[in-house]
Design a protein around this motif. Structure first.
Motif, mmCIF file in Angstrom:
data_model
loop_
_atom_site.group_PDB
_atom_site.id
_atom_site.type_symbol
_atom_site.label_atom_id
_atom_site.label_comp_id
_atom_site.label_asym_id
_atom_site.label_seq_id
_atom_site.Cartn_x
_atom_site.Cartn_y
_atom_site.Cartn_z
ATOM 1 N N ALA A 191 -5.813 4.931 4.127
ATOM 2 C CA ALA A 191 -5.084 3.693 3.822
ATOM 3 C C ALA A 191 -5.109 2.739 5.016
ATOM 4 O O ALA A 191 -5.334 1.536 4.858
ATOM 5 C CB ALA A 191 -3.645 4.015 3.414
ATOM 6 N N LEU A 207 -2.204 -1.248 -3.853
ATOM 7 C CA LEU A 207 -3.221 -0.250 -3.508
ATOM 8 C C LEU A 207 -2.542 1.095 -3.324
ATOM 9 O O LEU A 207 -1.547 1.194 -2.606
ATOM 10 C CB LEU A 207 -3.946 -0.634 -2.213
ATOM 11 C CG LEU A 207 -4.922 0.381 -1.634
ATOM 12 C CD1 LEU A 207 -6.093 0.628 -2.591
ATOM 13 C CD2 LEU A 207 -5.434 -0.084 -0.277
ATOM 14 N N THR A 219 0.839 -1.196 0.000
ATOM 15 C CA THR A 219 0.000 0.000 0.000
ATOM 16 C C THR A 219 0.875 1.249 0.000
ATOM 17 O O THR A 219 1.847 1.333 0.757
ATOM 18 C CB THR A 219 -0.905 0.014 1.250
ATOM 19 O OG1 THR A 219 -1.662 -1.197 1.281
ATOM 20 C CG2 THR A 219 -1.854 1.190 1.226
ATOM 21 N N SER A 234 2.857 -0.867 -6.513
ATOM 22 C CA SER A 234 1.955 -1.055 -5.373
ATOM 23 C C SER A 234 0.682 -1.783 -5.798
ATOM 24 O O SER A 234 0.268 -1.719 -6.947
ATOM 25 C CB SER A 234 1.576 0.304 -4.785
ATOM 26 O OG SER A 234 2.729 0.980 -4.339
ATOM 27 N N PRO A 244 0.498 2.354 5.796
ATOM 28 C CA PRO A 244 0.928 2.117 4.413
ATOM 29 C C PRO A 244 2.410 1.752 4.363
ATOM 30 O O PRO A 244 3.198 2.171 5.218
ATOM 31 C CB PRO A 244 0.662 3.459 3.721
ATOM 32 C CG PRO A 244 0.544 4.463 4.805
ATOM 33 C CD PRO A 244 0.092 3.743 6.034
ATOM 34 N N THR A 291 -7.567 -5.765 -5.202
ATOM 35 C CA THR A 291 -6.113 -5.871 -5.077
ATOM 36 C C THR A 291 -5.652 -7.326 -5.110
ATOM 37 O O THR A 291 -4.543 -7.601 -5.537
ATOM 38 C CB THR A 291 -5.589 -5.216 -3.788
ATOM 39 O OG1 THR A 291 -6.185 -5.844 -2.661
ATOM 40 C CG2 THR A 291 -5.858 -3.727 -3.769
ATOM 41 N N THR A 330 -6.918 -1.012 5.102
ATOM 42 C CA THR A 330 -6.061 -2.201 5.183
ATOM 43 C C THR A 330 -5.821 -2.717 6.592
ATOM 44 O O THR A 330 -5.332 -3.827 6.758
ATOM 45 C CB THR A 330 -4.682 -1.919 4.545
ATOM 46 O OG1 THR A 330 -4.009 -0.922 5.324
ATOM 47 C CG2 THR A 330 -4.829 -1.467 3.095
#
Length: 165
Positions: free
Chosen positions: A24, A65, A3, A63, A32, A162, A28
């Protein structure tokens, strides 16, 4: 899942950067992997071949995401973000990247800006945007609950995308 947060605010360490990092993390469940505060790339953005810019482009493109964030500036995203996005090849520069457009503003008048202005550029560069963009008021994003609401609503679509690329 790798990420990355990309913040295109003319001020380093901005609220835009903070909001993108929060989003982010909410999507997740962790910090990140990479944070790119575009203004820190300086004059390297004005041409081609700068090593720091090339590294940031490579990190972003690799990446899974990417949260791409900008303040609303003259009713659109900032020029500094545009300079960064211009470094990517059209059509496949962000191939296999899932992107979430995020914009902050002072009032609700530009609430459609992430979807109308930023999302099309990301798609043109090859990114997949499986969820609508998010617009936040810069005066209340830290406590209005909108980041959590967005993440709860769209986490499944974003993470499913993803894992499918």
């Amino acid at each position: 899942m790798v990420t990355t947060v990309v913040a295109g605010n003319p001020k380093p360490g901005s609220r835009t950067l903070e909001a993108a990092t929060r989003l982010a993390e909410a999507l997740t469940g962790r910090s990140p992997d990479h944070v790119i505060d575009v203004i820190g790339l300086g004059s390297g953005l004005l041409g081609w071949g700068d090593e720091a810019v090339a590294a940031a482009v490579s990190t972003t493109a690799a990446s899974d995401l990417v949260v791409v964030a900008s303040p609303t500036f003259k009713a659109t995203y900032t020029g500094v973000l545009k300079l960064f996005l211009d470094q990517f090849a059209t059509g496949d520069g962000l191939r296999d990247v899932t992107a979430v457009p995020l914009m902050l503003g002072g009032g609700p008048a530009h609430a459609l800006a992430p979807d109308l202005l930023l999302k099309p550029v990301l798609v043109e560069l090859g990114a997949t945007c499986p969820a609508p963009g998010l617009y936040l008021l810069d005066s209340s994003y830290t406590d209005d609950g909108r980041i959590a609401e967005y993440a709860d609503r769209w986490r499944g679509a974003v993470t499913a995308q993803t894992t499918s690329v």
